[in-house]
Design a protein around this motif. Structure first.
Motif, PDB file in Angstrom:
ATOM      1  N   THR A 223       0.923  -1.170   0.029  1.00 30.57           N
ATOM      2  CA  THR A 223      -0.135  -0.218   0.035  1.00 30.57           C
ATOM      3  C   THR A 223       1.120   0.974   0.108  1.00 30.57           C
ATOM      4  N   ALA A 224       1.898   1.227   0.852  1.00 28.30           N
ATOM      5  CA  ALA A 224       2.689   2.571   0.856  1.00 28.30           C
ATOM      6  C   ALA A 224       3.591   2.880  -0.367  1.00 28.30           C
ATOM      7  N   ILE A 225       3.834   1.646  -1.120  1.00 30.33           N
ATOM      8  CA  ILE A 225       4.608   1.821  -2.273  1.00 30.33           C
ATOM      9  C   ILE A 225       3.774   2.307  -3.456  1.00 30.33           C
ATOM     10  N   LEU A 226       2.433   1.639  -3.482  1.00 29.53           N
ATOM     11  CA  LEU A 226       1.351   2.162  -4.391  1.00 29.53           C
ATOM     12  C   LEU A 226       1.167   3.760  -4.177  1.00 29.53           C
ATOM     13  N   SER A 276      15.956  -8.247   1.378  1.00 27.15           N
ATOM     14  CA  SER A 276      16.570  -9.165   0.170  1.00 27.15           C
ATOM     15  C   SER A 276      16.401  -8.452  -1.215  1.00 27.15           C
ATOM     16  N   LEU A 277      17.214  -8.403  -2.209  1.00 27.76           N
ATOM     17  CA  LEU A 277      17.045  -7.892  -3.599  1.00 27.76           C
ATOM     18  C   LEU A 277      15.653  -8.469  -3.943  1.00 27.76           C
ATOM     19  N   ASP A 278      15.318  -9.747  -3.988  1.00 31.49           N
ATOM     20  CA  ASP A 278      14.036 -10.281  -4.496  1.00 31.49           C
ATOM     21  C   ASP A 278      12.966  -9.784  -3.824  1.00 31.49           C
ATOM     22  N   THR A 279      12.876  -9.521  -2.391  1.00 30.59           N
ATOM     23  CA  THR A 279      11.730  -8.939  -1.765  1.00 30.59           C
ATOM     24  C   THR A 279      11.601  -7.398  -2.302  1.00 30.59           C
ATOM     25  N   LEU A 283       7.887  -6.122  -4.482  1.00 29.65           N
ATOM     26  CA  LEU A 283       7.392  -5.047  -3.793  1.00 29.65           C
ATOM     27  C   LEU A 283       7.224  -4.070  -4.991  1.00 29.65           C
ATOM     28  N   PHE A 284       8.564  -3.548  -5.617  1.00 25.98           N
ATOM     29  CA  PHE A 284       8.196  -2.303  -6.518  1.00 25.98           C
ATOM     30  C   PHE A 284       7.846  -2.849  -7.906  1.00 25.98           C
ATOM     31  N   VAL A 285       8.277  -3.932  -8.646  1.00 30.69           N
ATOM     32  CA  VAL A 285       7.710  -4.239  -9.662  1.00 30.69           C
ATOM     33  C   VAL A 285       6.431  -4.755  -9.732  1.00 30.69           C
ATOM     34  N   VAL A 313      25.030  -3.544   5.638  1.00 31.69           N
ATOM     35  CA  VAL A 313      24.511  -4.146   4.201  1.00 31.69           C
ATOM     36  C   VAL A 313      23.418  -3.191   3.949  1.00 31.69           C
ATOM     37  N   TRP A 314      23.319  -2.476   3.043  1.00 34.74           N
ATOM     38  CA  TRP A 314      22.237  -1.667   2.568  1.00 34.74           C
ATOM     39  C   TRP A 314      21.691  -1.958   1.219  1.00 34.74           C
ATOM     40  N   ILE A 315      20.636  -1.690   0.766  1.00 36.87           N
ATOM     41  CA  ILE A 315      20.157  -1.941  -0.562  1.00 36.87           C
ATOM     42  C   ILE A 315      19.924  -0.455  -1.282  1.00 36.87           C
ATOM     43  N   HIS A 316      20.489  -0.510  -2.432  1.00 38.45           N
ATOM     44  CA  HIS A 316      20.153   0.677  -3.153  1.00 38.45           C
ATOM     45  C   HIS A 316      19.451   0.172  -4.437  1.00 38.45           C
ATOM     46  N   GLY A 317      18.645   1.226  -4.665  1.00 36.39           N
ATOM     47  CA  GLY A 317      17.478   0.982  -5.734  1.00 36.39           C
ATOM     48  C   GLY A 317      17.247   2.198  -6.553  1.00 36.39           C
ATOM     49  N   LYS A 318      16.764   2.061  -7.856  1.00 34.13           N
ATOM     50  CA  LYS A 318      16.188   3.304  -8.505  1.00 34.13           C
ATOM     51  C   LYS A 318      15.235   2.385  -9.289  1.00 34.13           C
ATOM     52  N   PHE A 319      13.783   3.141  -9.302  1.00 33.24           N
ATOM     53  CA  PHE A 319      12.776   2.520 -10.059  1.00 33.24           C
ATOM     54  C   PHE A 319      11.924   3.698 -10.727  1.00 33.24           C
ATOM     55  N   GLN A 320      11.378   3.473 -11.669  1.00 38.81           N
ATOM     56  CA  GLN A 320      10.814   4.514 -12.627  1.00 38.81           C
ATOM     57  C   GLN A 320       9.360   4.262 -12.811  1.00 38.81           C
TER      58      GLN A 320
END
Length: 333
Positions: A223-226, A276-279, A283-285, A313-320
Protein backbone atom coordinates in the motif's frame (compact mmCIF):
# COMPACT_ATOMS: atom_id res chain seq x y z
CA UNK A 1 36.98 12.42 14.24
CA UNK A 2 37.16 8.95 12.74
CA UNK A 3 38.28 10.27 9.36
CA UNK A 4 37.98 13.07 6.84
CA UNK A 5 34.69 13.91 5.18
CA UNK A 6 36.11 12.61 1.89
CA UNK A 7 37.04 9.28 3.49
CA UNK A 8 33.64 8.95 5.14
CA UNK A 9 31.86 9.70 1.85
CA UNK A 10 34.04 7.22 -0.05
CA UNK A 11 33.14 4.49 2.39
CA UNK A 12 29.49 4.80 1.49
CA UNK A 13 30.15 3.73 -2.08
CA UNK A 14 32.79 1.04 -1.70
CA UNK A 15 32.13 -2.68 -1.95
CA UNK A 16 34.19 -3.91 0.95
CA UNK A 17 32.96 -7.51 0.86
CA UNK A 18 30.70 -9.78 -1.16
CA UNK A 19 27.16 -10.24 0.11
CA UNK A 20 27.09 -13.89 -0.99
CA UNK A 21 30.16 -14.58 1.18
CA UNK A 22 28.46 -12.95 4.17
CA UNK A 23 25.26 -14.91 3.49
CA UNK A 24 27.11 -18.22 3.49
CA UNK A 25 28.90 -17.33 6.73
CA UNK A 26 25.70 -16.30 8.53
CA UNK A 27 23.64 -19.25 7.35
CA UNK A 28 26.36 -21.69 8.45
CA UNK A 29 26.64 -20.17 11.92
CA UNK A 30 24.33 -21.94 14.42
CA UNK A 31 24.16 -18.87 16.68
CA UNK A 32 22.26 -17.02 13.94
CA UNK A 33 19.88 -19.87 13.08
CA UNK A 34 16.82 -18.21 14.64
CA UNK A 35 17.00 -15.44 12.05
CA UNK A 36 16.40 -18.03 9.32
CA UNK A 37 13.47 -19.89 10.86
CA UNK A 38 9.88 -19.46 9.65
CA UNK A 39 8.05 -16.99 11.83
CA UNK A 40 5.17 -18.04 14.06
CA UNK A 41 2.79 -15.18 14.85
CA UNK A 42 2.77 -14.00 18.46
CA UNK A 43 0.89 -11.53 20.62
CA UNK A 44 3.81 -9.13 20.23
CA UNK A 45 3.39 -9.04 16.47
CA UNK A 46 -0.40 -8.96 16.46
CA UNK A 47 -1.92 -5.54 16.06
CA UNK A 48 1.36 -3.63 16.33
CA UNK A 49 1.05 -1.83 12.99
CA UNK A 50 -1.32 0.80 14.34
CA UNK A 51 1.18 1.77 17.02
CA UNK A 52 4.17 2.25 14.72
CA UNK A 53 3.58 5.98 14.21
CA UNK A 54 3.38 6.72 17.92
CA UNK A 55 6.58 4.77 18.54
CA UNK A 56 8.43 6.75 15.88
CA UNK A 57 7.06 10.03 17.22
CA UNK A 58 8.46 9.18 20.66
CA UNK A 59 11.75 8.16 19.06
CA UNK A 60 12.14 11.51 17.30
CA UNK A 61 11.22 13.45 20.42
CA UNK A 62 14.03 11.66 22.29
CA UNK A 63 16.47 12.55 19.51
CA UNK A 64 15.10 16.03 18.78
CA UNK A 65 18.54 17.68 18.84
CA UNK A 66 19.38 16.04 15.51
CA UNK A 67 22.77 14.84 16.77
CA UNK A 68 21.62 11.23 16.41
CA UNK A 69 21.47 11.62 12.63
CA UNK A 70 24.33 12.51 10.31
CA UNK A 71 23.76 14.50 7.15
CA UNK A 72 23.65 12.03 4.27
CA UNK A 73 26.32 13.61 2.11
CA UNK A 74 26.57 10.48 -0.03
CA UNK A 75 23.04 10.94 -1.34
CA UNK A 76 23.84 12.99 -4.44
CA UNK A 77 26.60 10.56 -5.45
CA UNK A 78 24.24 7.61 -5.09
CA UNK A 79 21.46 9.49 -6.91
CA UNK A 80 23.07 12.04 -9.29
CA UNK A 81 19.71 12.53 -10.99
CA UNK A 82 18.86 14.91 -8.14
CA UNK A 83 21.60 17.22 -9.45
CA UNK A 84 21.29 16.72 -13.20
CA UNK A 85 17.47 16.97 -13.35
CA UNK A 86 15.69 19.79 -15.15
CA UNK A 87 15.18 23.10 -13.38
CA UNK A 88 12.31 23.39 -10.91
CA UNK A 89 11.96 19.63 -10.47
CA UNK A 90 9.98 18.55 -7.41
CA UNK A 91 11.09 15.96 -4.85
CA UNK A 92 8.92 14.24 -2.27
CA UNK A 93 11.04 13.08 0.68
CA UNK A 94 9.02 10.44 2.54
CA UNK A 95 9.90 10.05 6.21
CA UNK A 96 12.20 13.06 6.34
CA UNK A 97 13.13 12.79 10.03
CA UNK A 98 15.29 15.73 11.05
CA UNK A 99 16.20 16.61 7.46
CA UNK A 100 19.42 14.62 7.07
CA UNK A 101 18.46 13.70 3.49
CA UNK A 102 16.75 16.98 2.61
CA UNK A 103 19.73 19.24 3.33
CA UNK A 104 22.18 17.73 0.80
CA UNK A 105 19.46 17.78 -1.89
CA UNK A 106 18.65 21.46 -1.33
CA UNK A 107 22.32 22.36 -1.08
CA UNK A 108 23.37 20.33 -4.12
CA UNK A 109 20.71 21.70 -6.48
CA UNK A 110 19.69 25.32 -6.02
CA UNK A 111 16.80 25.05 -8.49
CA UNK A 112 15.02 22.05 -7.01
CA UNK A 113 11.97 22.00 -4.72
CA UNK A 114 11.55 19.57 -1.83
CA UNK A 115 8.32 18.55 -0.14
CA UNK A 116 9.05 16.56 3.02
CA UNK A 117 6.65 14.53 5.15
CA UNK A 118 6.82 12.56 8.37
CA UNK A 119 4.43 11.01 10.89
CA UNK A 120 5.61 13.31 13.69
CA UNK A 121 4.77 17.02 13.83
CA UNK A 122 7.56 17.54 16.36
CA UNK A 123 10.02 16.01 13.90
CA UNK A 124 8.77 18.23 11.09
CA UNK A 125 9.22 21.32 13.26
CA UNK A 126 12.76 20.27 14.06
CA UNK A 127 13.52 19.53 10.40
CA UNK A 128 12.29 23.00 9.46
CA UNK A 129 14.51 24.59 12.12
CA UNK A 130 17.58 22.66 10.99
CA UNK A 131 17.02 23.44 7.31
CA UNK A 132 16.38 27.13 8.04
CA UNK A 133 19.67 27.30 9.95
CA UNK A 134 21.67 25.63 7.18
CA UNK A 135 22.33 28.81 5.12
CA UNK A 136 21.10 27.17 1.92
CA UNK A 137 20.27 29.56 -0.94
CA UNK A 138 16.56 30.51 -1.11
CA UNK A 139 15.63 27.62 1.16
CA UNK A 140 12.45 29.37 2.36
CA UNK A 141 10.99 29.18 -1.12
CA UNK A 142 12.11 25.65 -1.92
CA UNK A 143 11.20 23.57 1.12
CA UNK A 144 7.82 22.62 2.56
CA UNK A 145 6.98 20.11 5.30
CA UNK A 146 3.64 18.39 5.88
CA UNK A 147 2.29 15.64 8.11
CA UNK A 148 1.57 12.25 6.54
CA UNK A 149 1.42 8.70 7.86
CA UNK A 150 1.53 7.63 4.23
CA UNK A 151 1.10 3.87 4.66
CA UNK A 152 -2.21 4.41 6.47
CA UNK A 153 -3.64 7.73 5.32
CA UNK A 154 -1.96 8.23 1.94
CA UNK A 155 -0.72 11.55 0.63
CA UNK A 156 -2.75 14.78 0.47
CA UNK A 157 -4.62 15.55 -2.74
CA UNK A 158 -2.73 18.81 -3.29
CA UNK A 159 0.26 16.71 -4.42
CA UNK A 160 -1.79 15.24 -7.24
CA UNK A 161 -5.57 15.55 -7.34
CA UNK A 162 -7.92 12.82 -8.51
CA UNK A 163 -8.84 14.67 -11.71
CA UNK A 164 -5.23 15.08 -12.84
CA UNK A 165 -4.34 11.55 -11.76
CA UNK A 166 -6.94 10.03 -14.07
CA UNK A 167 -5.80 11.88 -17.19
CA UNK A 168 -3.65 10.01 -19.68
CA UNK A 169 0.09 10.79 -19.34
CA UNK A 170 0.33 12.72 -22.62
CA UNK A 171 -2.65 14.84 -21.55
CA UNK A 172 -1.45 15.49 -18.00
CA UNK A 173 0.22 18.85 -18.65
CA UNK A 174 -2.89 20.16 -20.38
CA UNK A 175 -5.02 19.64 -17.29
CA UNK A 176 -2.87 21.90 -15.14
CA UNK A 177 -3.76 25.58 -15.11
CA UNK A 178 -0.96 27.99 -15.95
CA UNK A 179 -0.68 29.20 -12.37
CA UNK A 180 -0.17 25.60 -11.23
CA UNK A 181 2.53 24.91 -13.82
CA UNK A 182 4.35 28.16 -13.06
CA UNK A 183 4.00 27.87 -9.30
CA UNK A 184 7.50 26.51 -8.81
CA UNK A 185 9.39 29.14 -10.83
CA UNK A 186 12.43 30.71 -9.18
CA UNK A 187 13.16 34.28 -10.21
CA UNK A 188 16.58 35.60 -11.17
CA UNK A 189 17.30 36.57 -7.58
CA UNK A 190 16.88 32.98 -6.44
CA UNK A 191 13.59 33.41 -4.61
CA UNK A 192 10.63 31.15 -5.10
CA UNK A 193 7.48 29.78 -3.55
CA UNK A 194 5.88 26.44 -2.86
CA UNK A 195 2.45 27.85 -2.12
CA UNK A 196 -0.28 25.69 -3.62
CA UNK A 197 -3.02 27.08 -5.84
CA UNK A 198 -5.35 25.61 -8.40
CA UNK A 199 -6.18 21.92 -8.25
CA UNK A 200 -2.77 20.50 -7.23
CA UNK A 201 0.95 20.78 -7.93
CA UNK A 202 0.71 18.15 -10.67
CA UNK A 203 2.71 15.40 -8.99
CA UNK A 204 6.44 15.12 -8.28
CA UNK A 205 9.46 14.17 -10.35
CA UNK A 206 11.18 12.19 -7.60
CA UNK A 207 10.17 10.26 -4.51
CA UNK A 208 12.94 9.44 -2.03
CA UNK A 209 12.51 6.54 0.38
CA UNK A 210 15.67 6.65 2.47
CA UNK A 211 15.57 4.23 5.43
CA UNK A 212 11.80 4.73 5.62
CA UNK A 213 10.12 1.65 4.14
CA UNK A 214 11.82 -0.67 6.65
CA UNK A 215 9.91 1.13 9.43
CA UNK A 216 6.59 0.10 7.85
CA UNK A 217 5.14 -3.34 8.58
CA UNK A 218 5.66 -5.79 5.74
CA UNK A 219 1.96 -6.25 5.10
CA UNK A 220 1.51 -2.47 4.70
CA UNK A 221 4.46 -2.04 2.31
CA UNK A 222 2.51 -2.72 -0.93
CA UNK A 223 0.00 0.00 0.00
CA UNK A 224 2.80 2.42 0.91
CA UNK A 225 4.62 1.82 -2.40
CA UNK A 226 1.44 2.28 -4.42
CA UNK A 227 0.93 5.62 -2.68
CA UNK A 228 4.40 6.68 -3.80
CA UNK A 229 3.65 5.56 -7.36
CA UNK A 230 0.39 7.50 -7.37
CA UNK A 231 1.99 10.93 -6.81
CA UNK A 232 4.87 10.48 -9.27
CA UNK A 233 4.63 11.97 -12.73
CA UNK A 234 4.90 9.46 -15.59
CA UNK A 235 8.61 8.78 -16.05
CA UNK A 236 9.36 9.95 -12.51
CA UNK A 237 11.90 8.15 -10.32
CA UNK A 238 11.68 6.56 -6.89
CA UNK A 239 15.07 6.52 -5.17
CA UNK A 240 15.43 3.82 -2.53
CA UNK A 241 17.99 3.04 0.16
CA UNK A 242 17.33 0.86 3.20
CA UNK A 243 18.56 -1.98 5.39
CA UNK A 244 19.75 -5.12 3.63
CA UNK A 245 19.50 -8.75 4.71
CA UNK A 246 22.23 -9.80 7.18
CA UNK A 247 23.16 -6.25 8.06
CA UNK A 248 24.96 -6.03 11.41
CA UNK A 249 21.89 -4.40 12.97
CA UNK A 250 19.72 -7.40 12.09
CA UNK A 251 22.14 -9.87 13.63
CA UNK A 252 22.10 -7.97 16.92
CA UNK A 253 18.38 -8.56 17.44
CA UNK A 254 17.54 -11.32 19.89
CA UNK A 255 15.05 -14.04 18.99
CA UNK A 256 12.26 -12.54 21.13
CA UNK A 257 12.41 -9.31 19.11
CA UNK A 258 11.17 -10.97 15.94
CA UNK A 259 7.69 -9.81 14.91
CA UNK A 260 7.81 -11.34 11.44
CA UNK A 261 10.14 -13.02 8.99
CA UNK A 262 13.14 -10.65 8.72
CA UNK A 263 11.10 -8.14 10.73
CA UNK A 264 12.02 -7.00 14.24
CA UNK A 265 10.72 -4.75 17.01
CA UNK A 266 13.05 -2.65 19.15
CA UNK A 267 12.48 -2.09 22.84
CA UNK A 268 11.08 1.38 22.12
CA UNK A 269 8.38 -0.02 19.82
CA UNK A 270 9.94 1.00 16.49
CA UNK A 271 10.27 -1.75 13.92
CA UNK A 272 12.79 -2.60 11.24
CA UNK A 273 12.62 -4.90 8.24
CA UNK A 274 15.72 -6.20 6.45
CA UNK A 275 15.36 -6.53 2.69
CA UNK A 276 16.67 -9.01 0.19
CA UNK A 277 16.96 -7.97 -3.46
CA UNK A 278 14.13 -10.32 -4.38
CA UNK A 279 11.78 -8.81 -1.79
CA UNK A 280 12.46 -5.26 -2.99
CA UNK A 281 12.06 -6.30 -6.62
CA UNK A 282 8.76 -8.07 -5.94
CA UNK A 283 7.38 -5.10 -4.00
CA UNK A 284 8.25 -2.37 -6.49
CA UNK A 285 7.82 -4.22 -9.77
CA UNK A 286 4.61 -5.70 -8.39
CA UNK A 287 3.33 -2.17 -7.78
CA UNK A 288 4.00 -1.19 -11.40
CA UNK A 289 7.48 0.31 -11.24
CA UNK A 290 10.26 -0.40 -13.75
CA UNK A 291 13.51 -1.55 -12.11
CA UNK A 292 16.52 0.53 -13.20
CA UNK A 293 19.08 -0.32 -10.51
CA UNK A 294 19.04 -2.74 -7.59
CA UNK A 295 22.04 -3.98 -5.61
CA UNK A 296 23.49 -4.63 -2.18
CA UNK A 297 25.87 -2.04 -0.74
CA UNK A 298 28.34 -3.87 1.51
CA UNK A 299 30.46 -1.57 3.64
CA UNK A 300 32.91 -2.45 6.39
CA UNK A 301 33.25 0.23 9.05
CA UNK A 302 35.45 0.23 12.14
CA UNK A 303 34.50 1.30 15.64
CA UNK A 304 37.90 2.59 16.68
CA UNK A 305 36.91 3.08 20.30
CA UNK A 306 35.91 -0.57 20.69
CA UNK A 307 38.28 -1.90 18.06
CA UNK A 308 35.49 -3.74 16.27
CA UNK A 309 34.86 -4.14 12.56
CA UNK A 310 31.22 -3.87 11.52
CA UNK A 311 29.77 -5.17 8.28
CA UNK A 312 26.89 -3.02 7.10
CA UNK A 313 24.50 -4.08 4.35
CA UNK A 314 22.19 -1.65 2.61
CA UNK A 315 20.05 -1.91 -0.48
CA UNK A 316 20.31 0.66 -3.25
CA UNK A 317 17.52 0.91 -5.80
CA UNK A 318 16.16 3.15 -8.55
CA UNK A 319 12.69 2.56 -9.94
CA UNK A 320 10.77 4.43 -12.63
CA UNK A 321 7.08 5.04 -13.12
CA UNK A 322 6.18 3.96 -16.67
CA UNK A 323 5.99 6.85 -19.12
CA UNK A 324 3.22 5.32 -21.18
CA UNK A 325 1.08 4.27 -18.27
CA UNK A 326 -2.55 4.52 -19.40
CA UNK A 327 -4.34 6.33 -16.60
CA UNK A 328 -3.18 3.87 -13.94
CA UNK A 329 -4.85 4.75 -10.65
CA UNK A 330 -4.58 3.09 -7.28
CA UNK A 331 -7.80 3.08 -5.28
CA UNK A 332 -7.58 1.74 -1.75
CA UNK A 333 -10.22 -0.66 -0.55
Amino acid sequence: MSGTVEEEEANYFSKDFEWETLKQEIENNPSFSYHLLPFVSSSLAHGQESGDSNAWQRFHVRHSTGRFFKERRYLLKEFPELVSCRDFSKVLEVGCGNGSSVIPILRGNKRIFVYACDCSNETLDRAQEIVNASNIVSVQGRFKTFYSDFAFTGFPKWLLCDSCRLILPHKQEECLSSDVKERSIIDVNGSGSLEESGCCIGGVDFVTLIFTLSAVSLKMMPTAILECLSVLKPGGLLLFRDYGLYDMTMLRFEANKRVGFREYMRADGTRSYFFSLDTVRDLFVGAGFIELELEYCCVKSVNRRKGKSMRRVWIHGKFQKPVCEAAREYVSS
